[in-house]
Write an enzyme that holds these catalytic residues in place. Structure first.
Site, PDB file in Angstrom:
ATOM      1  N   CYS A   1    -121.682 -34.114 -13.155  1.00  0.00           N
ATOM      2  CA  CYS A   1    -121.984 -35.407 -12.519  1.00  0.00           C
ATOM      3  C   CYS A   1    -122.714 -35.177 -11.187  1.00  0.00           C
ATOM      4  O   CYS A   1    -123.848 -34.724 -11.178  1.00  0.00           O
ATOM      5  CB  CYS A   1    -120.709 -36.236 -12.365  1.00  0.00           C
TER       6      CYS A   1
ATOM      7  N   HIS B   1    -118.400 -35.946 -17.908  1.00  0.00           N
ATOM      8  CA  HIS B   1    -117.236 -35.250 -17.368  1.00  0.00           C
ATOM      9  C   HIS B   1    -116.454 -34.528 -18.468  1.00  0.00           C
ATOM     10  O   HIS B   1    -115.531 -35.101 -19.054  1.00  0.00           O
ATOM     11  CB  HIS B   1    -116.316 -36.237 -16.643  1.00  0.00           C
TER      12      HIS B   1
ATOM     13  N   GLU C   1    -114.234 -32.400 -18.198  1.00  0.00           N
ATOM     14  CA  GLU C   1    -112.848 -32.135 -17.807  1.00  0.00           C
ATOM     15  C   GLU C   1    -111.909 -33.290 -18.140  1.00  0.00           C
ATOM     16  O   GLU C   1    -110.685 -33.132 -18.085  1.00  0.00           O
ATOM     17  CB  GLU C   1    -112.778 -31.801 -16.307  1.00  0.00           C
TER      18      GLU C   1
END
Length: 210
Positions: free
Chosen positions: A90, A186, A188
């Site tokens: 990001c 993202h 994660e």
């Protein structure tokens, strides 16, 4: 292997947990002397980059932290000179772009398709044939989205390898000769109920660059 997370520890818990889940140790710091003990670097998400660093006035940027930007850009320069593997997520991808001389679209006309609305949004992307993302995930995939800015002019040596079909927004980049990759989404915190892809595949690829 130890990955350096180039950020403030109060903001990086998601990234530390992501690496730990996959058996990777991490060190979060903004000190190049600390980060020099790591074999690869992760630049995390966050607020917007100070527009002056890509030669513009503020035209809709938010949550700016100029001190953080300076330290991240310095750390990126260290990585580039040392040829260390870099993963930008990001804002981290945007730091890579600005550090290599690119710029940022400060408020996408289609930001409502991408911005964080109390939770990540999800949308499709298409991956460039032959790119690392195409090899990992195929022609198309669904990713999470939590941003209102996007890459404009690409930095020196960067190639766009994934785009959103809704507006052409660049969703991932790689460097033509350095071990540097970035994603606008993202990995994660992907929700398995909303997408079939997993961040582990991207992390495994990133680790292979070292």
């Amino acid at each position: 292997m130890k990955i350096g997370i180039v950020g403030r520890k109060k903001d990086t818990g998601n990234y530390e947990a992501f690496l730990e889940r996959h058996g990777v140790s991490s060190l979060t710091s903004l000190s190049i002397s600390d980060l020099s003990t790591c074999e690869a670097m992760l630049f995390p998400g966050g607020g917007d980059i100070t527009p002056a660093f890509f030669g513009e006035r503020d035209r809709g940027s938010r949550s700016i932290d100029t001190e953080l930007d300076i330290l991240q850009l310095q750390a990126l320069e260290y990585c580039l000179q040392s040829r260390l593997p870099v993963l930008g997520i990001c804002k981290g991808m945007q730091i890579i772009n600005v550090g290599l001389g690119g710029n940022i679209i400060q408020d996408l006309p289609t930001a409502d398709c991408h911005r964080y609305l109390g939770a990540d949004q999800y949308h499709g992307v298409y991956n460039v044939t032959g790119s690392f993302l195409h090899r990992l995930y195929g022609d198309t995939m669904t990713v999470n989205s939590a941003h209102h800015q996007g890459l404009g002019k690409l930095g020196k040596g960067l190639c766009a390898v994934s785009r959103c079909p809704l507006d052409g927004c660049i969703e991932a980049v790689c460097h033509e000769c350095l071990p540097v990759i970035g994603v606008q989404w993202h990995p994660e915190r992907l929700d398995p109920a909303k997408t079939e892809i997993r961040g582990a595949a991207l992390l495994t690829y990133f680790l292979s660059l070292s």
